[in-house]
Structure formats: C-alpha cells, structure tokens
Design an enzyme around this catalytic site. Structure first.
Site, short mmCIF file in Angstrom:
data_model
loop_
_atom_site.label_atom_id
_atom_site.label_comp_id
_atom_site.label_asym_id
_atom_site.label_seq_id
_atom_site.Cartn_x
_atom_site.Cartn_y
_atom_site.Cartn_z
N GLU A 1 0.82 -1.21 0.00
CA GLU A 1 0.00 0.00 0.00
C GLU A 1 0.86 1.26 0.00
O GLU A 1 1.95 1.28 0.54
CB GLU A 1 -0.88 0.04 1.25
CG GLU A 1 -1.79 -1.15 1.42
CD GLU A 1 -2.33 -1.25 2.84
OE1 GLU A 1 -2.74 -0.21 3.39
OE2 GLU A 1 -2.33 -2.36 3.39
N CYS B 1 -2.28 1.09 8.71
CA CYS B 1 -1.27 0.57 7.79
C CYS B 1 -1.37 -0.95 7.70
O CYS B 1 -1.33 -1.65 8.71
CB CYS B 1 0.12 0.97 8.29
SG CYS B 1 1.44 0.38 7.27
#
Length: 347
Positions: free
Chosen positions: A90, A331
């Site tokens: 990501e 995250c």
C-alpha cells in the site's frame, strides 16, 4: 531480467563501460526513465544497437494499481499495488497546500510485531527492492499527473530492516538524475533498530528521522513493541543524540495514544521528563483501531491534555492531523482486507 529502477547512475554507468557503450548514455537513460518514459524504444536519442542491448538485459518494472480508495473529505488516496509475483503493498497520497506527500512501503508485511500495526500480523513476506520502493512514487505521479514533493517511509515494513535497498532508494530519490526530491522533504520512520540508526547517522543525510517510541519506559514499551526486548529506550535515545550531533537534524518521536495503556497524565509527564533537552518534536497519533487487536484510541480530551502537558514541559508537540478519515484504514489493513475478499470469492 533486471529492473533498471534498481540501478543508481554510478551502477548503470559501470554497466555501460562493461558493455562497450559510452558512459554518458547512462545519464541520458536515467533522464528518460524519470521523465516517465516506460519503453527503451521511446528513448529517441539512443542508438538502435544500445536499445537492443537494454531490451535484452533490462525491464522497467512497475506494479499494477489493483485498487484506489479516494477520500471525499480531503482527496487523500490509498493505492493498493500488485507486483509481478502477486504480492500486494500500500501507498497513501496526501494532498496539502504546499504540495503532494506520499507514504510508501518498504517491505511486504513486517516482522517487528508492533501490537497496534496491521501490516505485521502476518509477518514479513519479503523486502521490496530499491526499484519497487521507487516505483510507488513513479506510478502515483503518473496517475495524478502531478509531482510528489514529500516522501514518508512509514507504510508497511520497517525501513531499517531493509537497510541496503532503502539507502539506495534515498540516493536515487534525492538525486538530480532521479526524482530530485530534497532530503529535507523525506522522513524515515523506524521502530528503533539501534545499530542501523548509527549507520544512518554516519551518512549525514538531511532527512528527518522519526522514531516510533509509544512509551516512556522499557516495561510499557515491551507490552506493545517486541523490539523493546532487544533495544532499550536509553540505547535508542543515545543513538538519536548521535544522529542529531552528526546531522544537526531534529528527531521526531511518534507516540500512538492507546486508551488506558499509555495515555495518562503521568505518562505525559514521564515522557516530557525523558525527552527534555533533546532537539526533538513529539507527534501524537490517535491509534488506528484494527479488529485483530483490542486497542482503543484515546478520547480527544485525553489527547489534548497529553499534548498540553508536553508543551508545558517545553517539548514541541503536535497531534497528527487525520487524513482521509472516511476511508480510514490502519497501515496494512487495506492489503489484508483485499486478500481476504479474494479468498472469499475463491480467486
């Protein structure tokens, strides 16, 4: 076939010499690559014989954009990238008045085991190469048609656990032949791998070093960060002081506030006492709640009280502004949820 994005100018120049090509061609090739040219055949000032050699030996390998989630509140975009081996990582694009900032990943997963982080739940799968770290910026820049001016190495992975590739990335991303992003616009976040902090300091770069501290005592830190069993807070602070002395750069200490774990007024006072006199700044982070963990974020009042105590003790402090709260995911969560969705579908 080698990814040419893994090469520094010096390495590509050496390759040219070893393959009986003019050294100056290396800089020309770099110029094309970082101007977003993705095929060697489109490099118009290259002789056909060199283009043939490049196509035989190299590729310009970029990940695919698997998904993009865009905030309707502030334009923050979360990118899910897929590499050729199927692994996912990501990156997050944040838009500010002063420019575009990107938070990038340095590993697929992470082995540090911090209790509040989703990216470490499945452990470290592999390191990202230098080119794979760079590619996140290149793909996002191409997607938005705008320049990225600030880089934060704070996505999935521990940057100092992928030290060589990350150092090479810092070289290329800040070089004139590369992305030419000033080192003062780059932040590297680490949970505190002490020997690597000393190595980084000796490079005397102008980047900002951010330390994921999250507690004032070793006892408390061990509860949420396994790395604390290897390196004490005193060892980390000594390494930080060495970094400040070598670079003259202020350290940022990140402190995720977890309800009833590390957010009391006593915690704030102890943290202020610990950091007093250091060239530092504390960034308070309302913890991201993830379903695999029981941690809850502190109330706004508690966060503000914590900040006020630090400020009154002479510590520079800010509370991290939440970006993209309507697409909020800690995250590593985006990657994990996507994988689970694909497994459910049987893909």
């Amino acid at each position: 076939m080698k990814n040419i994005l893994d090469y520094t100018l010096e390495e590509l120049t050496l390759w040219m010499k070893e393959n009986n090509e003019s050294s100056f061609r290396a800089k020309q090739i770099m110029s094309w690559i970082y101007k977003d040219v993705r095929n060697f055949s489109d490099m118009r000032n290259m002789p056909k014989s060199l283009i043939a050699k490049l196509e035989e030996n190299f590729e310009i390998a970029l990940p695919e954009i698997e998904e993009i989630y865009k905030s309707e509140l502030d334009g923050t975009e979360k990118f899910l990238f897929k590499f050729s081996d199927g692994n996912l990582i990501e990156s997050v694009l944040m838009r500010y008045k002063h420019g575009n900032s990107i938070c990038i990943s340095t590993q697929v997963g992470c082995r540090m085991g911090c209790k509040f982080c989703a990216s470490t739940i499945d452990g470290r799968i592999r390191n990202l190469t230098t080119g794979e770290i760079l590619a996140q910026i290149l793909v996002v820049q191409n997607h938005i048609g705008e320049r990225i001016s600030n880089v934060v190495l704070m996505g999935s992975g521990e940057p100092l656990d992928n030290y060589e590739n990350v150092m090479k990335f810092l070289d290329i991303v800040s070089a004139e032949y590369g992305l030419n992003i000033g080192q003062r616009h780059i932040t590297l976040s680490t949970c505190g791998i002490v020997p690597k902090i000393y190595e980084l300091a000796d490079k005397e770069l102008s980047i900002t070093l951010a330390i994921s501290l999250h507690a004032f005592s070793d006892e408390k830190r061990k509860e949420i960060m396994p790395i604390a069993n290897k390196y004490s807070i005193d060892e980390i602070l000594n390494a930080c002081k060495y970094f400040v002395n070598k670079t003259k750069r202020r350290i940022t200490f990140e402190y995720s506030l977890v309800k009833d774990v590390n957010d009391s007024k006593e915690d704030a006072r102890a943290l202020g006492k610990l950091l007093k006199g250091m060239l530092c700044h504390v960034n308070l982070i309302p913890v991201n709640e993830i379903k695999e963990r029981t941690f809850k974020r502190s109330s706004k009042e508690t966060i503000q009280d914590f900040a006020n105590i630090l400020s009154n003790l002479g510590i520079e402090v800010t509370v991290r502004r939440e970006m993209g709260s309507d697409i909020n995911a800690a995250c590593g969560q985006l990657r994990r949820s996507y994988i689970k969705t694909q497994e459910t579908r049987g893909e």
